[in-house]
Design a protein around this motif. Structure first.
Motif, PDB file in Angstrom:
ATOM      1  N   THR A 105       0.853  -1.187   0.000  1.00 18.96           N
ATOM      2  CA  THR A 105       0.000   0.000   0.000  1.00 18.96           C
ATOM      3  C   THR A 105       0.884   1.229   0.000  1.00 18.96           C
ATOM      4  O   THR A 105       1.849   1.310   0.756  1.00 18.96           O
ATOM      5  N   ASP A 106       0.550   2.180  -0.845  1.00 16.78           N
ATOM      6  CA  ASP A 106       1.342   3.393  -0.949  1.00 16.78           C
ATOM      7  C   ASP A 106       0.412   4.577  -1.149  1.00 16.78           C
ATOM      8  O   ASP A 106      -0.722   4.418  -1.619  1.00 16.78           O
ATOM      9  N   ARG A 107       0.899   5.752  -0.790  1.00 15.94           N
ATOM     10  CA  ARG A 107       0.118   6.968  -0.958  1.00 15.94           C
ATOM     11  C   ARG A 107       0.655   7.746  -2.151  1.00 15.94           C
ATOM     12  O   ARG A 107       1.865   7.980  -2.259  1.00 15.94           O
ATOM     13  N   THR A 108      -0.237   8.127  -3.056  1.00 10.47           N
ATOM     14  CA  THR A 108       0.167   8.874  -4.240  1.00 10.47           C
ATOM     15  C   THR A 108       0.396  10.337  -3.877  1.00 10.47           C
ATOM     16  O   THR A 108       0.139  10.772  -2.752  1.00 10.47           O
ATOM     17  N   ALA A 109       0.878  11.101  -4.848  1.00 10.45           N
ATOM     18  CA  ALA A 109       1.202  12.512  -4.610  1.00 10.45           C
ATOM     19  C   ALA A 109      -0.009  13.316  -4.153  1.00 10.45           C
ATOM     20  O   ALA A 109       0.122  14.282  -3.394  1.00 10.45           O
ATOM     21  N   ASP A 110      -1.199  12.931  -4.608  1.00 12.89           N
ATOM     22  CA  ASP A 110      -2.406  13.666  -4.210  1.00 12.89           C
ATOM     23  C   ASP A 110      -3.018  13.144  -2.920  1.00 12.89           C
ATOM     24  O   ASP A 110      -4.105  13.573  -2.511  1.00 12.89           O
ATOM     25  N   GLY A 111      -2.349  12.180  -2.269  1.00 13.91           N
ATOM     26  CA  GLY A 111      -2.818  11.679  -0.982  1.00 13.91           C
ATOM     27  C   GLY A 111      -3.672  10.434  -1.044  1.00 13.91           C
ATOM     28  O   GLY A 111      -4.073   9.898  -0.006  1.00 13.91           O
ATOM     29  N   THR A 112      -3.950   9.944  -2.235  1.00 10.40           N
ATOM     30  CA  THR A 112      -4.791   8.755  -2.384  1.00 10.40           C
ATOM     31  C   THR A 112      -4.015   7.490  -1.999  1.00 10.40           C
ATOM     32  O   THR A 112      -2.864   7.314  -2.397  1.00 10.40           O
ATOM     33  N   LEU A 113      -4.654   6.622  -1.208  1.00  9.93           N
ATOM     34  CA  LEU A 113      -4.049   5.341  -0.883  1.00  9.93           C
ATOM     35  C   LEU A 113      -4.381   4.328  -1.979  1.00  9.93           C
ATOM     36  O   LEU A 113      -5.544   4.134  -2.335  1.00  9.93           O
ATOM     37  N   VAL A 114      -3.327   3.713  -2.512  1.00  7.08           N
ATOM     38  CA  VAL A 114      -3.470   2.713  -3.578  1.00  7.08           C
ATOM     39  C   VAL A 114      -2.824   1.422  -3.102  1.00  7.08           C
ATOM     40  O   VAL A 114      -1.700   1.429  -2.589  1.00  7.08           O
ATOM     41  N   ALA A 115      -3.524   0.323  -3.268  1.00 10.18           N
ATOM     42  CA  ALA A 115      -2.990  -0.984  -2.879  1.00 10.18           C
ATOM     43  C   ALA A 115      -2.736  -1.815  -4.130  1.00 10.18           C
ATOM     44  O   ALA A 115      -3.476  -1.725  -5.117  1.00 10.18           O
ATOM     45  N   THR A 116      -1.675  -2.622  -4.072  1.00 13.57           N
ATOM     46  CA  THR A 116      -1.325  -3.526  -5.165  1.00 13.57           C
ATOM     47  C   THR A 116      -1.150  -4.924  -4.605  1.00 13.57           C
ATOM     48  O   THR A 116      -0.299  -5.147  -3.739  1.00 13.57           O
ATOM     49  N   LEU A 117      -1.980  -5.847  -5.080  1.00  9.18           N
ATOM     50  CA  LEU A 117      -1.835  -7.237  -4.654  1.00  9.18           C
ATOM     51  C   LEU A 117      -1.089  -8.014  -5.733  1.00  9.18           C
ATOM     52  O   LEU A 117      -1.110  -7.643  -6.907  1.00  9.18           O
ATOM     53  N   VAL A 118      -0.416  -9.071  -5.324  1.00  6.60           N
ATOM     54  CA  VAL A 118       0.201 -10.011  -6.259  1.00  6.60           C
ATOM     55  C   VAL A 118      -0.467 -11.355  -6.044  1.00  6.60           C
ATOM     56  O   VAL A 118      -0.436 -11.922  -4.946  1.00  6.60           O
ATOM     57  N   SER A 119      -1.087 -11.860  -7.093  1.00 10.28           N
ATOM     58  CA  SER A 119      -1.912 -13.064  -6.999  1.00 10.28           C
ATOM     59  C   SER A 119      -1.059 -14.312  -6.825  1.00 10.28           C
ATOM     60  O   SER A 119       0.166 -14.302  -6.997  1.00 10.28           O
ATOM     61  N   VAL A 120      -1.734 -15.407  -6.529  1.00 15.19           N
ATOM     62  CA  VAL A 120      -1.093 -16.715  -6.613  1.00 15.19           C
ATOM     63  C   VAL A 120      -0.805 -17.005  -8.085  1.00 15.19           C
ATOM     64  O   VAL A 120      -1.264 -16.283  -8.988  1.00 15.19           O
ATOM     65  N   ALA A 121      -0.050 -18.055  -8.351  1.00 15.97           N
ATOM     66  CA  ALA A 121       0.307 -18.392  -9.731  1.00 15.97           C
ATOM     67  C   ALA A 121      -0.948 -18.643 -10.559  1.00 15.97           C
ATOM     68  O   ALA A 121      -1.800 -19.452 -10.173  1.00 15.97           O
ATOM     69  N   PRO A 122      -1.077 -17.958 -11.696  1.00 15.51           N
ATOM     70  CA  PRO A 122      -2.275 -18.136 -12.524  1.00 15.51           C
ATOM     71  C   PRO A 122      -2.141 -19.327 -13.463  1.00 15.51           C
ATOM     72  O   PRO A 122      -1.038 -19.816 -13.732  1.00 15.51           O
ATOM     73  N   ARG A 123      -3.268 -19.782 -13.972  1.00 12.97           N
ATOM     74  CA  ARG A 123      -3.270 -20.830 -14.999  1.00 12.97           C
ATOM     75  C   ARG A 123      -4.585 -20.762 -15.758  1.00 12.97           C
ATOM     76  O   ARG A 123      -5.552 -20.139 -15.304  1.00 12.97           O
ATOM     77  N   THR A 124      -4.604 -21.407 -16.918  1.00 14.02           N
ATOM     78  CA  THR A 124      -5.820 -21.459 -17.724  1.00 14.02           C
ATOM     79  C   THR A 124      -6.086 -22.891 -18.150  1.00 14.02           C
ATOM     80  O   THR A 124      -5.182 -23.726 -18.183  1.00 14.02           O
ATOM     81  N   GLU A 125      -7.344 -23.141 -18.489  1.00  8.89           N
ATOM     82  CA  GLU A 125      -7.760 -24.441 -19.008  1.00  8.89           C
ATOM     83  C   GLU A 125      -8.776 -24.217 -20.114  1.00  8.89           C
ATOM     84  O   GLU A 125      -9.511 -23.219 -20.096  1.00  8.89           O
ATOM     85  N   PRO A 126      -8.848 -25.129 -21.095  1.00  8.80           N
ATOM     86  CA  PRO A 126      -9.905 -25.027 -22.102  1.00  8.80           C
ATOM     87  C   PRO A 126     -11.275 -25.171 -21.448  1.00  8.80           C
ATOM     88  O   PRO A 126     -11.417 -25.868 -20.433  1.00  8.80           O
ATOM     89  N   LEU A 127     -12.264 -24.521 -22.010  1.00  7.91           N
ATOM     90  CA  LEU A 127     -13.639 -24.710 -21.559  1.00  7.91           C
ATOM     91  C   LEU A 127     -14.225 -25.949 -22.233  1.00  7.91           C
ATOM     92  O   LEU A 127     -14.004 -26.177 -23.420  1.00  7.91           O
ATOM     93  N   GLU A 128     -14.956 -26.738 -21.464  1.00 11.48           N
ATOM     94  CA  GLU A 128     -15.671 -27.861 -22.067  1.00 11.48           C
ATOM     95  C   GLU A 128     -16.673 -27.321 -23.084  1.00 11.48           C
ATOM     96  O   GLU A 128     -17.352 -26.320 -22.837  1.00 11.48           O
ATOM     97  N   GLU A 129     -16.756 -27.987 -24.239  1.00 13.14           N
ATOM     98  CA  GLU A 129     -17.648 -27.503 -25.307  1.00 13.14           C
ATOM     99  C   GLU A 129     -19.085 -27.374 -24.827  1.00 13.14           C
ATOM    100  O   GLU A 129     -19.778 -26.397 -25.147  1.00 13.14           O
ATOM    101  N   ALA A 130     -19.539 -28.346 -24.040  1.00 10.56           N
ATOM    102  CA  ALA A 130     -20.924 -28.298 -23.560  1.00 10.56           C
ATOM    103  C   ALA A 130     -21.131 -27.127 -22.605  1.00 10.56           C
ATOM    104  O   ALA A 130     -22.177 -26.459 -22.653  1.00 10.56           O
ATOM    105  N   ASP A 131     -20.143 -26.868 -21.736  1.00 11.73           N
ATOM    106  CA  ASP A 131     -20.257 -25.746 -20.800  1.00 11.73           C
ATOM    107  C   ASP A 131     -20.255 -24.416 -21.544  1.00 11.73           C
ATOM    108  O   ASP A 131     -21.012 -23.500 -21.200  1.00 11.73           O
TER     109      ASP A 131
END
Length: 280
Positions: A105-131
């Motif tokens: 979490t950091d404060r920008t020059a105008d005073g706004t608090l901005v948070a940055t998360l780092v996710s767990v490792a991402p992955r993708t899978e094909p969608l089932e045709e029926a779904d």
């Protein structure tokens, strides 16, 4: 419990996605967490329990069920924590059901608090045709509505989301669906939200996210889905990495949100999701 209310991914309380935050839920049982989330009525509420190892245990509840990870409630939690425990650059480690998530979490020059998360490792899978066929039918979309450059996939970065890209911004704006039918499909597949997107430019997207399993017709800003989208873009080679991707969400429902997604070049590394948060 002290229940805090924040809007994430906006500096305007009338925009973004509202989240409940409980910074100390020590001793609170599951039934009380679920009942509290239902009473608050936001798409998610985060419940934090401090632990001896310095890691914060966080659980997320929608009005109807627990979810493994929630991006906007994480951003709201980090900003709420920073307001009470220091406003300089602050790094938190959160132990979620999806895995360990770090947030700065950091404060920008105008005073706004901005948070940055780092996710767990991402992955993708094909969608089932029926779904996929069932999902398109529920949305009232035809195969011709899809953007052929962005193939349908199921994407994960803490929770699963099918990613469907339309080639027509108007199709996104006209979103409607059968809530009961989509709830049944998502319960069966384990999807948390549906990430419907339109690509304005190589690094600018517009998104809408139906969330019927949580009892919410639409989520105004979905950080977990934005992280999953970042992983999807990298894994399929759809963006030149490293990249910064902007996601506009909530515009069509009158709650504009701005999500910044950082996509590192290294395969398998977590995706960064950043946004402002303000008290309601």
């Amino acid at each position: 419990m002290e229940i805090l209310r924040y809007v994430a991914f906006s500096t305007d309380p009338a925009g973004g996605n509202p989240a409940g935050v409980v910074l100390d839920a020590t001793g609170v049982d599951d039934a009380t967490m679920l009942a509290t989330a239902a009473e608050i009525g936001y798409s998610e509420t985060a419940f934090v329990v401090p632990s001896r190892d310095g890691v914060l245990d966080v659980r997320y509840f929608s009005p109807l069920a627990e979810v493994p990870f929630c991006g906007h409630a994480t951003i709201a939690t980090a900003v709420a924590h920073a307001e009470r425990h220091g406003t300089g650059r602050l790094r938190l480690r959160l132990r979620t059901q999806a895995g360990l998530v770090t947030v700065t979490t950091d404060r920008t020059a105008d005073g706004t608090l901005v948070a940055t998360l780092v996710s767990v490792a991402p992955r993708t899978e094909p969608l089932e045709e029926a779904d996929l066929a069932e999902l398109l039918a529920i949305l009232g979309w035809a195969a011709e509505d899809l953007d052929p450059a962005l193939p349908p996939r199921a994407a994960f970065a803490g929770a699963w989301h099918p990613v469907l890209a339309t080639a027509d911004r108007k199709r996104l704006a006209e979103m409607r669906y059968d809530m009961d039918a989509l709830t049944a499909l998502m319960d069966r597949t384990g999807w948390t939200t549906v990430d419907l997107v339109w690509r304005e430019s190589p690094t600018v997207f517009h998104a809408r996210n139906p969330f019927p399993p949580g009892g919410v017709v639409e989520d105004p800003a979905t950080g977990a889905a934005a992280a999953a989208l970042g992983g999807y873009l990298r894994e399929l080679g759809l963006v030149a990495t490293p990249a910064t991707v902007t996601v506009h969400q909530g515009v069509d429902m009158g709650r504009p949100s701005l999500i910044t997604v950082t996509v590192p070049a290294e395969p398998g590394t977590g995706i960064g999701v950043a946004g402002a948060a303000v008290p309601i």
